[in-house]
Design an enzyme around this catalytic site. Structure first.
Site, PDB file in Angstrom:
ATOM      1  N   ARG A 245       0.876  -1.182   0.000  1.00  0.00           N
ATOM      2  CA  ARG A 245       0.000   0.000   0.000  1.00  0.00           C
ATOM      3  C   ARG A 245       0.905   1.222   0.000  1.00  0.00           C
ATOM      4  O   ARG A 245       1.704   1.410   0.909  1.00  0.00           O
ATOM      5  CB  ARG A 245      -0.928  -0.014   1.219  1.00  0.00           C
ATOM      6  CG  ARG A 245      -1.903   1.173   1.295  1.00  0.00           C
ATOM      7  CD  ARG A 245      -2.884   0.953   2.435  1.00  0.00           C
ATOM      8  NE  ARG A 245      -3.862   2.014   2.592  1.00  0.00           N
ATOM      9  CZ  ARG A 245      -3.827   2.949   3.533  1.00  0.00           C
ATOM     10  NH1 ARG A 245      -2.828   2.944   4.437  1.00  0.00           N
ATOM     11  NH2 ARG A 245      -4.755   3.870   3.611  1.00  0.00           N
TER      12      ARG A 245
ATOM     13  N   ASN B 295      -6.969   8.162   2.710  1.00  0.00           N
ATOM     14  CA  ASN B 295      -6.588   7.577   3.990  1.00  0.00           C
ATOM     15  C   ASN B 295      -7.367   8.212   5.140  1.00  0.00           C
ATOM     16  O   ASN B 295      -7.475   9.442   5.236  1.00  0.00           O
ATOM     17  CB  ASN B 295      -5.088   7.798   4.217  1.00  0.00           C
ATOM     18  CG  ASN B 295      -4.596   7.162   5.508  1.00  0.00           C
ATOM     19  OD1 ASN B 295      -4.558   5.943   5.626  1.00  0.00           O
ATOM     20  ND2 ASN B 295      -4.219   7.986   6.481  1.00  0.00           N
ATOM     21  N   GLU B 296      -7.924   7.376   6.012  1.00  0.00           N
ATOM     22  CA  GLU B 296      -8.576   7.821   7.259  1.00  0.00           C
ATOM     23  C   GLU B 296      -9.308   9.146   7.046  1.00  0.00           C
ATOM     24  O   GLU B 296      -8.963  10.172   7.633  1.00  0.00           O
ATOM     25  CB  GLU B 296      -7.529   7.927   8.367  1.00  0.00           C
ATOM     26  CG  GLU B 296      -6.838   6.605   8.633  1.00  0.00           C
ATOM     27  CD  GLU B 296      -5.736   6.659   9.675  1.00  0.00           C
ATOM     28  OE1 GLU B 296      -5.492   7.750  10.238  1.00  0.00           O
ATOM     29  OE2 GLU B 296      -5.110   5.606   9.930  1.00  0.00           O
TER      30      GLU B 296
ATOM     31  N   HIS C  85      -8.665   0.275  10.023  1.00  0.00           N
ATOM     32  CA  HIS C  85      -7.322   0.412  10.589  1.00  0.00           C
ATOM     33  C   HIS C  85      -7.397   0.044  12.068  1.00  0.00           C
ATOM     34  O   HIS C  85      -8.229   0.583  12.810  1.00  0.00           O
ATOM     35  CB  HIS C  85      -6.807   1.840  10.410  1.00  0.00           C
ATOM     36  CG  HIS C  85      -6.568   2.202   8.976  1.00  0.00           C
ATOM     37  ND1 HIS C  85      -6.068   3.424   8.586  1.00  0.00           N
ATOM     38  CD2 HIS C  85      -6.752   1.482   7.824  1.00  0.00           C
ATOM     39  CE1 HIS C  85      -5.958   3.455   7.264  1.00  0.00           C
ATOM     40  NE2 HIS C  85      -6.375   2.286   6.788  1.00  0.00           N
TER      41      HIS C  85
ATOM     42  N   TYR D  49      -5.714  -0.076  15.556  1.00  0.00           N
ATOM     43  CA  TYR D  49      -4.719   0.341  16.540  1.00  0.00           C
ATOM     44  C   TYR D  49      -5.344   0.159  17.931  1.00  0.00           C
ATOM     45  O   TYR D  49      -5.884  -0.906  18.217  1.00  0.00           O
ATOM     46  CB  TYR D  49      -4.248   1.769  16.246  1.00  0.00           C
ATOM     47  CG  TYR D  49      -3.470   1.883  14.958  1.00  0.00           C
ATOM     48  CD1 TYR D  49      -2.173   1.387  14.861  1.00  0.00           C
ATOM     49  CD2 TYR D  49      -4.037   2.450  13.823  1.00  0.00           C
ATOM     50  CE1 TYR D  49      -1.454   1.470  13.672  1.00  0.00           C
ATOM     51  CE2 TYR D  49      -3.322   2.546  12.627  1.00  0.00           C
ATOM     52  CZ  TYR D  49      -2.037   2.044  12.560  1.00  0.00           C
ATOM     53  OH  TYR D  49      -1.331   2.125  11.385  1.00  0.00           O
TER      54      TYR D  49
ATOM     55  N   GLU E 131      -4.439  -1.051   7.778  1.00  0.00           N
ATOM     56  CA  GLU E 131      -3.301  -0.682   8.621  1.00  0.00           C
ATOM     57  C   GLU E 131      -3.484  -1.334   9.978  1.00  0.00           C
ATOM     58  O   GLU E 131      -4.607  -1.482  10.464  1.00  0.00           O
ATOM     59  CB  GLU E 131      -3.204   0.830   8.854  1.00  0.00           C
ATOM     60  CG  GLU E 131      -2.771   1.669   7.695  1.00  0.00           C
ATOM     61  CD  GLU E 131      -2.602   3.138   8.099  1.00  0.00           C
ATOM     62  OE1 GLU E 131      -2.435   3.424   9.318  1.00  0.00           O
ATOM     63  OE2 GLU E 131      -2.638   3.997   7.209  1.00  0.00           O
TER      64      GLU E 131
ATOM     65  N   TRP F 299       1.366  -1.537   9.061  1.00  0.00           N
ATOM     66  CA  TRP F 299       2.017  -0.223   9.043  1.00  0.00           C
ATOM     67  C   TRP F 299       3.282  -0.296   9.891  1.00  0.00           C
ATOM     68  O   TRP F 299       3.209  -0.648  11.052  1.00  0.00           O
ATOM     69  CB  TRP F 299       1.078   0.850   9.602  1.00  0.00           C
ATOM     70  CG  TRP F 299       1.679   2.218   9.447  1.00  0.00           C
ATOM     71  CD1 TRP F 299       2.620   2.801  10.264  1.00  0.00           C
ATOM     72  CD2 TRP F 299       1.436   3.153   8.399  1.00  0.00           C
ATOM     73  NE1 TRP F 299       2.963   4.030   9.787  1.00  0.00           N
ATOM     74  CE2 TRP F 299       2.249   4.277   8.640  1.00  0.00           C
ATOM     75  CE3 TRP F 299       0.610   3.153   7.270  1.00  0.00           C
ATOM     76  CZ2 TRP F 299       2.260   5.393   7.804  1.00  0.00           C
ATOM     77  CZ3 TRP F 299       0.616   4.251   6.448  1.00  0.00           C
ATOM     78  CH2 TRP F 299       1.435   5.363   6.720  1.00  0.00           C
TER      79      TRP F 299
END
Length: 448
Positions: free
Chosen positions: A78, A155-156, A222, A224, A251, A280
């Site tokens: 990516r 992205n985001e 994503h 996290y 990610e 990531w």
């Protein structure tokens, strides 16, 4: 990814409104396609992403990174791009070169615009509509590359404010791209800095999918600090699977300033359910998250503990990645023997026990894992020992300090996994070679 994430409180789970069933294409497509919640390459073969993110727009000179991540087994990269609104614009010529690098290294390119990151909360962030302007402006570099390229619109695309329009804005962006002639599979990121704690993407994904005239959209979450438990990970991904909607983990990290993601569950659940993921990131992180570098200074010979984990660990890239069939090549399929776990040789109460498992095996090589479990009392450190009987030799290891003397191996805890509560476990892994037979040795464990 952003350098610092702010995360809102817990939100009650809701149920997806509808379940959609789609028919798998009967023949190869012009490019990637989606059916039954699965992604298929242009050869008509199901494709599961196993790769990494690469910050190309900030490190355009690091063109060797494509070959390096491929050599470590990745099937996808990516690539971070910029529109010129927040960072220097990646021209159509530059994007064309990136695509050429991906193709030369038999990688699938997921191209993403990073300038949208945290819109509504992050100063300077742009709208999805503005990102579409960029994609259409470089359409000449993209058209004809549908077999090799997936377009990740932005992205985001929202922070933790103003994200209520995510579904409408995403749907409109997709329709504009289609009207502009882009026939690629499109990827859309979740709001809330990509983590969708509000479940905005989860609960509106079907609407966005159906807004695509080509029905060729993939959703990206994503993971996290919001996803720090197995239950949160399996529930979120599982709802997309149940609804027949395509989902990838675009990610994730093994640690983060906003919490500690459960990367083991992300990897194991994704492997069991054929869900793609992109870790990531390869190298070049800053702003306090340098620990997310997989390689030190872009050097594949200097993998960090995170790099070792994602490339060489259990359910990692080396063990699970399969090259896209459009490259008319296949990677060797490792055999997966029944795990061999000899009985622990230390007492079950107090101290610690250790068990040895062959996770994956292929001709001449295998991936092993040793699980260490504390007994009836907490321990502050551990040492395991074993002796190979078949001439096996370890070449790489992670999550332990490993030493050897001939066939005898000793593995000690590292600073972050030595302390275990009563009954708690940790594990470490390694890549090794074998010749002839590969018997599993007995492993002893001594606590400190």
């Amino acid at each position: 990814m952003r350098k610092r994430l702010s995360v809102a409180g817990a939100v009650l789970l809701t149920v997806l409104a509808a379940v959609f069933v789609f028919v798998q294409p009967a023949h190869a497509a012009a490019g990637f396609s989606v059916a039954n919640g699965r992604l298929y390459d242009a050869g008509g073969t199901e494709f599961v992403m196993r790769g990494v993110n690469h910050a190309h727009t900030w490190y355009p000179q690091q063109t060797n990174s494509f070959a390096n991540v491929k050599a470590l087994g990745a099937n996808t990269v990516r690539v971070v791009l910029a529109t010129g609104d927040r960072w220097a614009k990646n021209s159509a010529a530059d994007v064309g070169n990136v695509i050429s690098l991906c193709k030369a290294n038999r990688l699938i390119c997921v191209l993403e615009v990073h300038d949208t990151t945290g819109y509504g909360e992050q100063s300077g962030a742009i709208t999805l509509d503005r990102a579409v302007d960029y994609w259409l402006s470089i359409a000449g570099a993209l058209n004809g590359q549908e077999k090799y390229v997936i377009v990740n619109i932005g992205n985001e695309p929202y922070g933790n404010q103003g994200y209520a329009t995510w579904a409408t804005d995403s749907a409109n962006a997709i329709k504009r791209l289609r009207a502009g002639g882009l026939a690629h599979t499109i990827m859309v990121d979740a709001p809330n800095w990509g983590q969708d704690w509000s479940f905005t993407m989860r609960d509106n994904a079907a609407t966005v999918f159906n807004a695509d005239p080509a029905k060729n959209t993939v959703f990206s979450i994503h993971m996290y600090g919001v996803f720090d438990t197995a239950a949160e990970i399996t529930d979120y991904l599982g709802r997309f699977r149940s609804a027949g909607l395509p989902i990838v983990v675009g990610e994730f990290g093994f640690n983060h300033s906003d919490g500690n993601p459960d990367e083991d569950t992300i990897l194991s659940y994704s492997q069991a359910n054929r869900i793609g993921w992109l870790g990531w990131s390869w190298s070049g992180n800053g702003g306090g998250v340098e620990y997310l570098d997989m390689a030190t200074n872009f050097d594949p010979a200097q993998l960090t503990s995170w790099g070792q984990r994602i490339f060489n660990g259990a359910n990692g890239i080396k063990a699970t990645a399969r090259e896209a069939s459009v490259y008319s090549g296949t990677t060797p399929t490792p055999t997966t023997p029944t795990p061999t776990t000899p009985p622990p040789t230390t007492p079950p109460t107090g101290g610690c026990t250790a068990s040895y498992t062959i996770v994956n095996q292929w001709q001449g090589g295998f991936q092993g894992e040793v699980k260490v479990t504390a007994g009836s009392a907490a321990i502050t450190g551990w040492t395991t020992k074993w002796t190979f009987a078949g001439g096996q030799t370890v070449s790489q290891s992670w999550n332990a300090a490993l030493s050897s003397s001939g066939a005898a191996y000793t593995a000690r805890n590292v600073d972050y996994n030595g302390r275990l509560g009563a009954g708690a476990s940790t594990s470490f892994g390694f890549i090794a070679s074998w010749n002839g037979t590969n018997p599993a040795p007995a492993v002893t464990c001594t606590a400190s």
